[in-house]
Structures are given as structure tokens and as C-alpha cells.
Enzyme design. Structure first.
Site, PDB file in Angstrom:
ATOM      1  N   VAL A  17      11.403  -2.687  42.269  1.00 32.45           N
ATOM      2  CA  VAL A  17      12.281  -3.490  41.754  1.00 32.45           C
ATOM      3  C   VAL A  17      13.873  -3.604  42.661  1.00 32.45           C
ATOM      4  CG1 VAL A  17      14.171  -3.564  39.667  1.00 32.45           C
ATOM      5  CG2 VAL A  17      11.602  -3.011  39.477  1.00 32.45           C
ATOM      6  N   TYR A 138       7.065   9.650  29.336  1.00 29.06           N
ATOM      7  CA  TYR A 138       7.696   8.426  30.022  1.00 29.06           C
ATOM      8  C   TYR A 138       8.736   7.811  29.107  1.00 29.06           C
ATOM      9  CZ  TYR A 138       8.645   4.425  33.140  1.00 29.06           C
ATOM     10  OH  TYR A 138       9.254   3.612  33.707  1.00 29.06           O
ATOM     11  N   LYS A 142      12.459   6.718  28.641  1.00 31.22           N
ATOM     12  CA  LYS A 142      13.180   5.400  28.619  1.00 31.22           C
ATOM     13  C   LYS A 142      13.889   5.118  27.370  1.00 31.22           C
ATOM     14  CE  LYS A 142      12.685   4.564  32.216  1.00 31.22           C
ATOM     15  NZ  LYS A 142      13.734   3.603  33.226  1.00 31.22           N
ATOM     16  N   PRO A 165      11.208  -5.039  30.900  1.00 34.85           N
ATOM     17  CA  PRO A 165      10.370  -5.838  31.492  1.00 34.85           C
ATOM     18  C   PRO A 165       9.098  -5.629  31.128  1.00 34.85           C
ATOM     19  CG  PRO A 165      11.297  -4.280  33.109  1.00 34.85           C
ATOM     20  CD  PRO A 165      11.840  -3.683  31.654  1.00 34.85           C
ATOM     21  N   LEU A 168       5.196  -5.118  35.781  1.00 36.13           N
ATOM     22  CA  LEU A 168       5.578  -5.756  37.066  1.00 36.13           C
ATOM     23  C   LEU A 168       4.786  -5.572  38.235  1.00 36.13           C
ATOM     24  CD1 LEU A 168       9.139  -4.275  36.798  1.00 36.13           C
ATOM     25  CD2 LEU A 168       8.488  -6.578  36.349  1.00 36.13           C
ATOM     26  N   TRP A 204     -11.350   0.847  36.245  1.00 37.68           N
ATOM     27  CA  TRP A 204     -10.948   1.804  35.345  1.00 37.68           C
ATOM     28  C   TRP A 204     -10.899   1.186  33.884  1.00 37.68           C
ATOM     29  CZ3 TRP A 204      -5.954   4.644  37.313  1.00 37.68           C
ATOM     30  CH2 TRP A 204      -6.236   5.528  38.623  1.00 37.68           C
ATOM     31  N   ASP A 272      -7.845   3.469  28.499  1.00 39.77           N
ATOM     32  CA  ASP A 272      -7.582   1.937  28.465  1.00 39.77           C
ATOM     33  C   ASP A 272      -5.967   1.857  28.350  1.00 39.77           C
ATOM     34  OD1 ASP A 272      -9.671   0.758  28.640  1.00 39.77           O
ATOM     35  OD2 ASP A 272     -10.117   0.287  26.669  1.00 39.77           O
TER      36      ASP A 272
HETATM   37  O1  GFB Z   1      -1.163  -0.683  35.226  1.00 36.63           O
HETATM   38  P1  GFB Z   1      -1.547   0.427  34.273  1.00 36.63           P
HETATM   39  O2  GFB Z   1      -1.470   1.731  34.929  1.00 36.63           O
HETATM   40  O3  GFB Z   1      -0.367   0.336  33.175  1.00 36.63           O
HETATM   41  O4  GFB Z   1      -2.844  -0.096  33.858  1.00 36.63           O
HETATM   42  P2  GFB Z   1      -0.496   0.372  31.539  1.00 36.63           P
HETATM   43  C1  GFB Z   1      -3.234  -1.083  32.950  1.00 36.63           C
HETATM   44  C2  GFB Z   1      -4.569  -1.002  32.706  1.00 36.63           C
HETATM   45  O5  GFB Z   1      -5.550  -1.485  33.758  1.00 36.63           O
HETATM   46  C3  GFB Z   1      -5.290   0.063  31.802  1.00 36.63           C
HETATM   47  C4  GFB Z   1      -6.444  -0.567  33.683  1.00 36.63           C
HETATM   48  O6  GFB Z   1      -6.057  -0.538  30.792  1.00 36.63           O
HETATM   49  C5  GFB Z   1      -6.186   0.610  33.030  1.00 36.63           C
HETATM   50  O7  GFB Z   1      -7.328   1.456  32.331  1.00 36.63           O
HETATM   51  N1  GFB Z   1      -7.032  -0.236  35.083  1.00 36.63           N
HETATM   52  C6  GFB Z   1      -8.261  -0.632  35.628  1.00 36.63           C
HETATM   53  C7  GFB Z   1      -6.272   0.415  36.073  1.00 36.63           C
HETATM   54  N2  GFB Z   1      -8.170  -0.364  36.904  1.00 36.63           N
HETATM   55  C8  GFB Z   1      -7.123   0.286  37.433  1.00 36.63           C
HETATM   56  C9  GFB Z   1      -6.512   0.719  38.653  1.00 36.63           C
HETATM   57  O8  GFB Z   1      -7.202   0.799  39.475  1.00 36.63           O
HETATM   58  N3  GFB Z   1      -5.396   1.561  38.293  1.00 36.63           N
HETATM   59  C10 GFB Z   1      -4.512   1.515  37.165  1.00 36.63           C
HETATM   60  N4  GFB Z   1      -3.377   2.096  37.143  1.00 36.63           N
HETATM   61  N5  GFB Z   1      -4.993   0.794  36.105  1.00 36.63           N
HETATM   62  C11 GFB Z   1       1.803   1.905  32.321  1.00 36.63           C
HETATM   63  C12 GFB Z   1       2.269   3.011  31.764  1.00 36.63           C
HETATM   64  O9  GFB Z   1       0.684   1.603  31.451  1.00 36.63           O
HETATM   65  O10 GFB Z   1       2.571   0.667  32.219  1.00 36.63           O
HETATM   66  C13 GFB Z   1       3.603   3.055  32.395  1.00 36.63           C
HETATM   67  O11 GFB Z   1       1.452   4.180  32.134  1.00 36.63           O
HETATM   68  C14 GFB Z   1       4.580   1.951  32.369  1.00 36.63           C
HETATM   69  O12 GFB Z   1       4.267   4.258  31.753  1.00 36.63           O
HETATM   70  C15 GFB Z   1       3.677   0.711  33.082  1.00 36.63           C
HETATM   71  O13 GFB Z   1       5.129   1.646  31.152  1.00 36.63           O
HETATM   72  C16 GFB Z   1       4.548  -0.420  32.893  1.00 36.63           C
HETATM   73  O14 GFB Z   1       0.179  -0.921  31.189  1.00 36.63           O
HETATM   74  O15 GFB Z   1      -1.643   1.046  30.811  1.00 36.63           O
END
Ligand code: GFB
Length: 314
Positions: A17, A138, A142, A165, A168, A204, A272
């Protein structure tokens, strides 16, 4: 209006950002940006922040600094997520008030909404239900920052704006496959699979959660739109893209972007997170703002940035 000569402190200017703000503010001709890297100013340290404000006297503060990460990082480092964010935002908001800062932008997160909030999520549903457990620390930090801005606005008459937001992505994101968010994590994983001719990539979770993704330059555009139009009410404002997609569909779209044509499987032993989290954007819609980058072109720009900067990231 913001004056082009205002002293604007972009806290956390090296991240996703922060970099987008710096790009845009420079392009628009703002000439007094104040930037400090982590090694020059530790925002978790109250004394350092007090000293910085007394020296630099910013007019406007944009808080892009904080500990952020994807679902894995959130549940692996909960103490760091709550401590770092509480310290950074508390120091910045309080010193801004003491230093007479007129305008401040603070970013909350959609994970602050209740896990099963009605969709799309309206700002007034914040604090009406339990949070998603994987990112509760977290989210609590926030929410504290949001309440701090609102309380200072109420008691001290400041105009400290809270933006919420949706998820992102864009240049300068964290492309770490463990700790980053889904888009940069998948870009790196699928690019690696393409380069190494791997027959299959494991994604994942179940692939069924849906997310709404906003290109980071659109977030900055929305913030400047709000500031330039002097819009202010003491309530958070959602910023979204109206582009919701399942993780399964996203994985296919990123495969196309990257040029990976192997099989995608889903690892349901991985969490998830929230099933759905699309934001209601009526407030900004009514003011006349809309995101302009569609997901396919935003992913293309992000992949291009990744390709040009791989050397730095690896
Ligand atoms: O982006 P992400 O970690 O954010 O994961 P969240 C979104 C979804 O993608 C989840 C799946 O359902 C994950 O299981 N996923 C699939 C993956 N493959 C992958 C991968 O390779 N990496 C990741 N990271 N996920 C975060 C919050 O949640 O959103 C934070 O934990 C923050 O606190 C952020 O608010 C905006 O939307 O699930």
C-alpha cells in the site's frame, strides 16, 4: 482538498500500500513526502515516534505500516500481529493528535467483520459477531485502531479516516509462499511449477471460499478521492472492487496469467478462513467512485512486476 505542498508522512512506504501511495502522490505532484525506512524509524517504539513527529511535523499521516500477512502467517504469529499493529497504530494516531495533524488515513481490514456477517458486509455490521479464529488477534488490533480514530474524532475534533479495503494485491506485495496472501503466494507457486514442469500444484483449502480482490492502485485512488472531496463522517468506509471470485476460479485465472497448464488439486488440511467477505460499497458508490482495474489485468500487472523483480525477492 490536500495542498500539493502539505507535508505528507507515508508510514510504511516500502510495502504494497505504501509504495502505491508514493507512486501516485509523486505522479500527482505532491512535493513534500516524508518517508522513513524501518531501519531509520521503529514505529513500535514510542520514544522514536515522539522524536520523529517533533522533528518532521507532518500535516497529513497515511498509516500503511503494520504487520500483515495471509492466513498461515496470521495463525502462526498471532502475538506479533497483535503487538506490532497495536503499537504502531497507537503511536502514530496519538502522536498525530499531539502534533496537530489535520488528516490521517488508517486502514482497517475485512477480517474485522464477523466471520458470518451478512453479505455484502455493511460498515455497521462491524462488532456485531465473533471473528474468524485464524486472524482474530490481527482483527482485534485493527478494530482497536478504528475505535481509536473514532474516539479521537469525537473527543478532539480530528478528521481521522478509517478505510476498510477488501483483499488487496499488486506490485510490492509479499510473494513469500508461506506468509503472503493468496494472490502473490499462488503467483510464485504456479510460476515455479511452470519453470520446473511440475504436473500438479496443490492449492490451500477447499477452493470454495470467495474473495473480492482490489488492485492496490485503486485503493489509493479511492483514498485520494475521499480526501480531495473533503468527505468525512466519523464512520469507517469500505473500499471494494465488486469482483468476487472463488479460490478455485482464482487459481485457474492465475494459472492462465502465468501460463501454467498442469493440474490443480486442493489441500483441505489447510484452513479456508472466512467463507465469504465481499464488502458493501454503497457509501463510495453514492459519492461516485468505482474501481477501474479488472482482476485479469491487475493480475497481469502484478505478474509482470513479479517477473521484473524476482531477483530481489528470491
Ligand atoms: O489471502 P489469504 O491468506 O487471505 O487466503 P484471507 C485466502 C484464501 O485463499 C483462503 C486460500 O481460503 C486460503 O486457504 N489459499 C489457497 C491460499 N492457496 C493459498 C496460498 O498459497 N496462500 C494463501 N495465503 N492462501 C487474510 C487474513 O485472510 O486476509 C488477514 O488472514 C487479512 O488477517 C487479509 O485480513 C486481508 O482473506 O483468508
Amino acid at each position: 482538498m490536500i495542498d500539493y505542498t502539505s507535508r505528507i508522512f507515508v508510514a510504511g512506504h516500502t510495502g504494497l500500500v505504501g509504495q502505491a501511495f508514493v507512486r501516485r502522490l509523486k505522479k500527482d505532484g505532491y512535493i513534500n513526502l516524508i518517508l522513513r525506512g524501518h531501519s531509520e524509524l521503529d514505529l513500535t517504539n514510542q520514544q522514536d515516534v515522539i522524536h520523529f513527529f517533533s522533528q518532521e511535523k507532518p500535516d497529513i499521516v497515511i498509516i500503511c505500516a503494520g504487520k500483515v500477512g495471509g492466513i498461515y502467517a496470521n495463525f502462526t504469529f498471532p502475538a506479533e500481529f497483535i503487538y506490532d499493529n497495536l503499537q504502531i497504530q497507537t503511536n502514530l494516531i496519538h502522536q498525530s493528535y499531539l502534533g496537530g495533524v489535520k488528516k490521517l488515513v488508517y486502514f482497517c481490514s475485512t477480517c474485522a467483520y464477523p466471520k458470518y456477517a451478512d453479505q455484502p458486509m455493511v460498515e455497521k455490521s462491524l462488532l456485531t459477531g465473533s471473528l474468524e479464529p485464524t486472524n482474530e488477534p490481527y482483527a482485534v488490533a485493527k478494530i482497536a485502531g478504528l475505535k481509536m480514530c473514532q474516539s479521537y474524532n469525537c473527543q478532539y475534533g480530528t478528521h481521522y479516516l478509517t478505510i476498510v479495503p477488501t483483499n488487496l494485491y499488486g506490485p510490492y506485495d509479499n510473494f513469500d509462499t508461506q506468509n503472503g496472501h493468496v494472490i502473490p503466494g499462488m503467483i510464485r507457486r504456479l510460476h515455479h511449477a511452470k519453470e520446473n514442469h511440475l504436473p500438479e500444484v496443490s492449492v490451500w483449502g477447499s477452493g470454495t471460499p470467495k474473495r473480492e480482490f482490489l488492485f492496490v492502485d485503486d485503493l489509493v485512488d479511492a483514498c485520494l478521492f475521499i480526501l480531495q472531496n473533503n468527505y468525512f463522517e466519523n464512520q469507517p468506509v469500505n473500499v471494494g472492487s465488486q469482483q468476487e471470485i472463488s479460490i478455485k476460479e482464482l487459481a485457474s485465472l492465475i494459472s492462465q496469467t502465468v501460463g501454467y497448464f498442469g493440474k490443480l488439486s486442493f489441500d483441505t488440511s489447510k484452513p479456508d478462513g472466512m467463507p465469504l467477505k465481499k464488502v458493501d460499497t454503497s457509501k463510495l458508490d453514492n459519492l461516485g467512485w468505482r474501481a477501474s482495474t479488472n482482476l485479469a489485468s491487475g493480475l497481469g500487472l502484478t505478474y509482470e512486476w513479479f517477473l521484473n523483480n524476482r531477483g530481489v525477492l528470491l
